[in-house]
Scaffold this motif. Structure first.
Motif, PDB file in Angstrom:
ATOM      1  N   PHE A  45      41.773  24.265  -2.343  1.00  0.00           N
ATOM      2  CA  PHE A  45      41.905  23.774  -0.972  1.00  0.00           C
ATOM      3  C   PHE A  45      40.542  23.344  -0.441  1.00  0.00           C
ATOM      4  N   TYR A  46      39.531  24.225  -0.600  1.00  0.00           N
ATOM      5  CA  TYR A  46      38.197  23.889  -0.101  1.00  0.00           C
ATOM      6  C   TYR A  46      37.600  22.704  -0.845  1.00  0.00           C
ATOM      7  N   ASN A  47      37.796  22.615  -2.156  1.00  0.00           N
ATOM      8  CA  ASN A  47      37.287  21.461  -2.909  1.00  0.00           C
ATOM      9  C   ASN A  47      37.889  20.166  -2.385  1.00  0.00           C
ATOM     10  N   ASN A  48      39.177  20.174  -2.139  1.00  0.00           N
ATOM     11  CA  ASN A  48      39.834  18.970  -1.603  1.00  0.00           C
ATOM     12  C   ASN A  48      39.374  18.673  -0.181  1.00  0.00           C
ATOM     13  N   ARG A  54      39.009  13.107  -1.429  1.00  0.00           N
ATOM     14  CA  ARG A  54      40.183  13.958  -1.664  1.00  0.00           C
ATOM     15  C   ARG A  54      40.827  14.375  -0.345  1.00  0.00           C
ATOM     16  N   ARG A  55      40.008  14.590   0.679  1.00  0.00           N
ATOM     17  CA  ARG A  55      40.534  14.991   1.989  1.00  0.00           C
ATOM     18  C   ARG A  55      41.484  13.919   2.531  1.00  0.00           C
ATOM     19  N   ASN A  56      41.178  12.652   2.270  1.00  0.00           N
ATOM     20  CA  ASN A  56      42.045  11.563   2.725  1.00  0.00           C
ATOM     21  C   ASN A  56      43.423  11.596   2.075  1.00  0.00           C
ATOM     22  N   GLU A 110      53.124  19.493  -3.610  1.00  0.00           N
ATOM     23  CA  GLU A 110      52.820  20.915  -3.478  1.00  0.00           C
ATOM     24  C   GLU A 110      52.258  21.248  -2.101  1.00  0.00           C
ATOM     25  N   GLU A 111      51.373  20.421  -1.593  1.00  0.00           N
ATOM     26  CA  GLU A 111      50.770  20.689  -0.283  1.00  0.00           C
ATOM     27  C   GLU A 111      51.800  20.633   0.842  1.00  0.00           C
ATOM     28  N   LEU A 112      52.776  19.758   0.726  1.00  0.00           N
ATOM     29  CA  LEU A 112      53.806  19.687   1.749  1.00  0.00           C
ATOM     30  C   LEU A 112      54.642  20.967   1.739  1.00  0.00           C
TER      31      LEU A 112
END
Length: 119
Positions: A45-48, A54-56, A110-112
């Protein structure tokens, strides 16, 4: 945490302050209740999140859901707990909107699923 009306109108110092507050709130939620969020890979999560490219690509509903829970949990310890709860509800509403938009666009990942679980 203040919720700006339009993030594109932030000057660099405000943007930096906002990012610092977001990081602080996310750290709070992971540190204070890590067992609630054991389904999240925190280093990933923090890497993204810390990588702008990646945050976008992250699901906005995940970050907004985490912030809503964090702000809500912290609100009781603040001078104006009602304001904190109001902001948490605004964040939760935004998270719900992004979650529904992703569902309608069939951008399911997965994030959703994680955002739906946090919600």
């Amino acid at each position: 945490m203040r919720v700006p009306n339009d993030s594109s109108s932030l000057v660099p110092a405000q943007r930096s302050d906002s990012m610092s507050q977001i990081i602080k709130d996310v750290r709070f939620i992971f540190r204070s209740s890590s067992y609630w969020f054991s389904f999240l890979n925190v280093p990933r999560f923090y890497n993204n999140f810390m990588d702008p490219a990646r945050r976008n690509r992250m699901q906005p509903s995940l970050l907004l859901s985490l912030l809503a829970v964090s702000v809500f949990l912290q609100s009781s310890g603040r001078p104006d707990p009602e304001e904190g709860r109001r902001i948490a509800m605004l964040l939760q509403g935004e998270a719900q909107g992004y979650l529904e938009a992703s569902l309608h666009a069939r951008a399911i990942d997965e994030e959703l699923a994680q955002a739906a679980w946090v919600r």
